[in-house]
Design a protein around this motif. Sequence first.
Motif, PDB file in Angstrom:
ATOM      1  N   SER A   1       0.718  -1.361   0.114  1.00  0.00           N
ATOM      2  CA  SER A   1      -0.301   0.319  -0.055  1.00  0.00           C
ATOM      3  C   SER A   1       0.688   1.129  -0.131  1.00  0.00           C
ATOM      4  O   SER A   1       1.805   1.401   0.225  1.00  0.00           O
ATOM      5  N   GLU A   2      -0.424   2.652   0.108  1.00  0.00           N
ATOM      6  CA  GLU A   2       0.966   3.758  -0.230  1.00  0.00           C
ATOM      7  C   GLU A   2       1.715   3.696   1.056  1.00  0.00           C
ATOM      8  O   GLU A   2       2.671   4.330   1.292  1.00  0.00           O
ATOM      9  N   VAL A   3       1.062   3.331   2.469  1.00  0.00           N
ATOM     10  CA  VAL A   3       1.531   3.429   3.759  1.00  0.00           C
ATOM     11  C   VAL A   3       2.966   2.697   3.682  1.00  0.00           C
ATOM     12  O   VAL A   3       3.967   2.970   4.147  1.00  0.00           O
ATOM     13  N   GLU A   4       2.576   1.282   3.335  1.00  0.00           N
ATOM     14  CA  GLU A   4       3.596   0.507   3.582  1.00  0.00           C
ATOM     15  C   GLU A   4       4.953   0.878   2.558  1.00  0.00           C
ATOM     16  O   GLU A   4       6.205   0.774   2.802  1.00  0.00           O
ATOM     17  N   MET A   5       4.717   1.245   1.425  1.00  0.00           N
ATOM     18  CA  MET A   5       5.822   1.910   0.733  1.00  0.00           C
ATOM     19  C   MET A   5       7.003   2.877   1.699  1.00  0.00           C
ATOM     20  O   MET A   5       7.732   3.371   1.400  1.00  0.00           O
ATOM     21  N   VAL A   6       5.623   3.902   1.970  1.00  0.00           N
ATOM     22  CA  VAL A   6       6.419   5.367   2.380  1.00  0.00           C
ATOM     23  C   VAL A   6       7.415   4.751   3.791  1.00  0.00           C
ATOM     24  O   VAL A   6       8.022   5.633   3.703  1.00  0.00           O
ATOM     25  N   MET A   7       6.034   3.669   4.545  1.00  0.00           N
ATOM     26  CA  MET A   7       7.405   4.038   5.961  1.00  0.00           C
ATOM     27  C   MET A   7       8.313   3.677   6.109  1.00  0.00           C
ATOM     28  O   MET A   7       9.221   4.577   7.087  1.00  0.00           O
ATOM     29  N   PRO A   8       9.142   2.830   5.458  1.00  0.00           N
ATOM     30  CA  PRO A   8      10.392   2.913   5.049  1.00  0.00           C
ATOM     31  C   PRO A   8      11.400   4.015   5.152  1.00  0.00           C
ATOM     32  O   PRO A   8      12.304   3.926   5.356  1.00  0.00           O
ATOM     33  N   VAL A   9      11.136   4.618   4.348  1.00  0.00           N
ATOM     34  CA  VAL A   9      11.848   5.849   3.297  1.00  0.00           C
ATOM     35  C   VAL A   9      11.852   6.510   4.754  1.00  0.00           C
ATOM     36  O   VAL A   9      12.623   7.745   5.284  1.00  0.00           O
TER      37      VAL A   9
ATOM     38  N   ARG B   1      -8.825   7.603  -5.262  1.00  0.00           N
ATOM     39  CA  ARG B   1      -9.850   8.649  -4.275  1.00  0.00           C
ATOM     40  C   ARG B   1      -9.989  10.093  -3.114  1.00  0.00           C
ATOM     41  O   ARG B   1      -8.017  10.287  -3.322  1.00  0.00           O
ATOM     42  N   ALA B   2     -10.413  10.195  -3.337  1.00  0.00           N
ATOM     43  CA  ALA B   2      -9.953  11.744  -1.854  1.00  0.00           C
ATOM     44  C   ALA B   2      -9.682  11.305  -0.906  1.00  0.00           C
ATOM     45  O   ALA B   2      -9.475  10.337  -0.393  1.00  0.00           O
ATOM     46  N   PHE B   3      -8.565  11.921  -0.173  1.00  0.00           N
ATOM     47  CA  PHE B   3      -7.883  13.073   1.110  1.00  0.00           C
ATOM     48  C   PHE B   3      -7.264  11.251   0.769  1.00  0.00           C
ATOM     49  O   PHE B   3      -6.936  11.344   2.179  1.00  0.00           O
ATOM     50  N   SER B   4      -6.648  10.619   0.099  1.00  0.00           N
ATOM     51  CA  SER B   4      -5.785   9.948   0.411  1.00  0.00           C
ATOM     52  C   SER B   4      -3.830   9.842   1.005  1.00  0.00           C
ATOM     53  O   SER B   4      -3.776   8.984   1.645  1.00  0.00           O
ATOM     54  N   PHE B   5      -4.112  10.470   0.607  1.00  0.00           N
ATOM     55  CA  PHE B   5      -2.668  11.609   1.498  1.00  0.00           C
ATOM     56  C   PHE B   5      -2.507  11.109   2.547  1.00  0.00           C
ATOM     57  O   PHE B   5      -1.534  10.814   3.967  1.00  0.00           O
ATOM     58  N   THR B   6      -3.937  11.456   3.871  1.00  0.00           N
ATOM     59  CA  THR B   6      -4.720  11.011   5.276  1.00  0.00           C
ATOM     60  C   THR B   6      -3.629  10.011   5.085  1.00  0.00           C
ATOM     61  O   THR B   6      -3.198   9.840   6.481  1.00  0.00           O
ATOM     62  N   MET B   7      -3.870   8.597   4.574  1.00  0.00           N
ATOM     63  CA  MET B   7      -3.201   7.723   5.498  1.00  0.00           C
ATOM     64  C   MET B   7      -1.959   7.391   5.385  1.00  0.00           C
ATOM     65  O   MET B   7      -1.710   6.514   5.813  1.00  0.00           O
ATOM     66  N   THR B   8      -1.506   7.676   4.792  1.00  0.00           N
ATOM     67  CA  THR B   8       0.004   7.913   4.594  1.00  0.00           C
ATOM     68  C   THR B   8       0.825   9.194   6.153  1.00  0.00           C
ATOM     69  O   THR B   8       1.710   8.526   6.396  1.00  0.00           O
ATOM     70  N   LEU B   9      -0.182   9.850   6.439  1.00  0.00           N
ATOM     71  CA  LEU B   9       0.295  10.144   8.198  1.00  0.00           C
ATOM     72  C   LEU B   9       0.464   8.967   9.589  1.00  0.00           C
ATOM     73  O   LEU B   9       1.000   9.107   9.663  1.00  0.00           O
ATOM     74  N   ASP B  10      -0.479   7.476   8.228  1.00  0.00           N
ATOM     75  CA  ASP B  10       0.040   6.501   9.777  1.00  0.00           C
ATOM     76  C   ASP B  10       1.273   6.385   9.181  1.00  0.00           C
ATOM     77  O   ASP B  10       1.940   5.891  10.589  1.00  0.00           O
ATOM     78  N   GLY B  11       1.841   6.098   8.183  1.00  0.00           N
ATOM     79  CA  GLY B  11       3.719   6.364   8.180  1.00  0.00           C
ATOM     80  C   GLY B  11       4.814   6.755   9.188  1.00  0.00           C
ATOM     81  O   GLY B  11       6.058   6.658   9.539  1.00  0.00           O
ATOM     82  N   VAL B  12       3.582   8.623   9.501  1.00  0.00           N
ATOM     83  CA  VAL B  12       4.703   9.278  10.248  1.00  0.00           C
ATOM     84  C   VAL B  12       4.726   9.317  11.888  1.00  0.00           C
ATOM     85  O   VAL B  12       5.102   9.172  12.114  1.00  0.00           O
ATOM     86  N   GLY B  13       3.265   8.457  12.016  1.00  0.00           N
ATOM     87  CA  GLY B  13       3.185   8.202  13.212  1.00  0.00           C
ATOM     88  C   GLY B  13       1.683   9.059  14.097  1.00  0.00           C
ATOM     89  O   GLY B  13       1.923  10.085  13.268  1.00  0.00           O
ATOM     90  N   ALA B  14       1.159   8.429  14.727  1.00  0.00           N
ATOM     91  CA  ALA B  14      -0.443   9.272  15.463  1.00  0.00           C
ATOM     92  C   ALA B  14      -0.033  10.132  16.471  1.00  0.00           C
ATOM     93  O   ALA B  14      -0.713  10.874  16.806  1.00  0.00           O
TER      94      ALA B  14
ATOM     95  N   ALA C   1       7.016  12.653  -0.135  1.00  0.00           N
ATOM     96  CA  ALA C   1       6.172  12.826  -1.695  1.00  0.00           C
ATOM     97  C   ALA C   1       6.010  11.301  -2.069  1.00  0.00           C
ATOM     98  O   ALA C   1       7.176   9.999  -1.809  1.00  0.00           O
ATOM     99  N   TYR C   2       5.340  10.347  -2.788  1.00  0.00           N
ATOM    100  CA  TYR C   2       4.886   8.840  -3.198  1.00  0.00           C
ATOM    101  C   TYR C   2       4.116   9.443  -4.158  1.00  0.00           C
ATOM    102  O   TYR C   2       3.737  10.158  -4.976  1.00  0.00           O
ATOM    103  N   GLY C   3       4.378   8.235  -4.982  1.00  0.00           N
ATOM    104  CA  GLY C   3       3.354   7.794  -6.511  1.00  0.00           C
ATOM    105  C   GLY C   3       3.112   6.595  -6.571  1.00  0.00           C
ATOM    106  O   GLY C   3       4.183   5.767  -6.995  1.00  0.00           O
ATOM    107  N   LYS C   4       1.984   6.214  -6.782  1.00  0.00           N
ATOM    108  CA  LYS C   4       2.345   4.576  -7.478  1.00  0.00           C
ATOM    109  C   LYS C   4       1.064   4.975  -8.933  1.00  0.00           C
ATOM    110  O   LYS C   4      -0.114   5.084  -8.551  1.00  0.00           O
ATOM    111  N   SER C   5       1.706   4.918  -9.544  1.00  0.00           N
ATOM    112  CA  SER C   5       1.496   5.398 -11.173  1.00  0.00           C
ATOM    113  C   SER C   5       1.114   3.677 -11.683  1.00  0.00           C
ATOM    114  O   SER C   5       0.105   3.775 -12.543  1.00  0.00           O
ATOM    115  N   SER C   6       1.470   2.693 -10.947  1.00  0.00           N
ATOM    116  CA  SER C   6       0.918   1.147 -11.571  1.00  0.00           C
ATOM    117  C   SER C   6      -0.199   0.691 -11.715  1.00  0.00           C
ATOM    118  O   SER C   6      -0.827  -0.557 -12.734  1.00  0.00           O
TER     119      SER C   6
END
Length: 352
Positions: free
Chosen positions: A26-34, A63-76, A112-117
Motif C-alpha cells: 500500500s502507499e503507507v507500506e511504501m512510504v514508511m521505510p523511507v 480516491r479523495a484525501f488518500s494522503f491522510t492514510m500515509t500519515l500513519d507512516g509518520v505516526g499518530a 512524496a510518493y506515487g503509485k502509477s502502476s
Amino acid sequence: MSRYAREVAVVAFAQSDHLRRTDELSEVEMVMPVLHQVLARTGLKAGEIGFTCSGSSDYLAGRAFSFTMTLDGVGAWPPISESHVEMDGAWALYEAWVKIQTGEADTALVYAYGKSSPGSVRDVLTRQLDPYYVAPLWPDSVALAALQAQALIDAGETDEAALAAIGARSRAAAEANPHAQLRGAVGQGAYQVRPLRTGDCPPIGDGAAAVVLAAGDVARQLCRRPAWITGIDHRIEAHSLGVRDLTDSPSTRLAAEHAGVFERPVDTAELHAPFSSQEVVLRKALGLGDGVAINPSGGPLAANPVMAAGLIRIGEAAARIHRGASDRAVAHATSGPCLQQNLVAVLEGDRA
C-alpha cells in the motif's frame, strides 16, 4: 551570507527502490521505510520534527484525501504540525522551507510518493489540462511531449539521434544508482508518438522519497556537510499550450534568475526532464554548459515516480553535496504538460 532570513539546508535524503509495480504494497507500506531511513540519518525522532509536509496526487490513488492514510507512516503520536500539497514533493519542500523561514519551525520532514502502476498514468495526467478546450480531447502526456519534441526538431535545436543520446547517457549514469528502475543499455525501441521513441520517455513505476530540512546551527549539528538552499523559486507558464513557445521555458529561466543560478557556475544539475526533449529546453533555459554533470543519478529517464521525481532531484543534488561530490548544484522540478510549472533550487556546500 544567506539572502534569506534564515539559513536552511537539506540534511538528509532517502528514497525507495523504484519499481514497475508494487502490487503487494500500500502507499503507507511504501512510504514508511523511507521515512524511517531519513530520520535515522539525522538521529531525530518524529516528535522532534517541527513541521511535516507531503506531496502526492489523489488522482493516482483514485480516491479523495488518500494522503491522510500515509500519515500513519509518520505516526499518530505525538501530534504534529502537518500540511499537504497536491503537487510534486518539490513544492512540499518549498512550503516547508517557507515555514522554517517564518521561524515557526527549525526542522521539517518532507516526503512524496506515487503509485502509477494501478492505472494509466498517461490518461490521468490529462486532468491537468484546460478543462474546457483541451482536456475533453484527451491528449495524453506522451502526445503533448511529442509536440514539444517536434517543435524543437523543426527549430533545428535537436534531432532524433541527439535525443537518443540523452536517454542512453541517463541510463548509463543510473548504473551507479541502486534505486533506479532502468539501468544500463536500454534500446530506443519503437515510436510511442513520433518523434519520441520508448527510450525518450520515462518509465512508469512506483516510488517514494523524503528529505529533512533544518535551519542554521541545527543543520550543522545534524549533518557533517549540509546542502544549503541558497536560492529557491518557482514560476508558471500560461495554461494554454497554444500561446506558449514550446521550444523555450521562460518560467524556468525566471525562477533560476531569482534563485541565483546565474551568479556563479554550477557543477551539477539534477533536471526533472521526464522526456529527453525536455532536457534540451531546460539546458538552454538554465544556461548549462558541457562542463556541468547533468542528471548523474540517471534522472527521470531512469526512474520517474509521479509526484516524487521532482523532490528526488533536490535530494540527489543534496546527496552529492553531502558526500563531497559537488560544491554548487542546481535542482529543477516540473509539473504539468510541456514544462508548465517549474521550480529551481540552488544548493551549496560549505567551502573547506
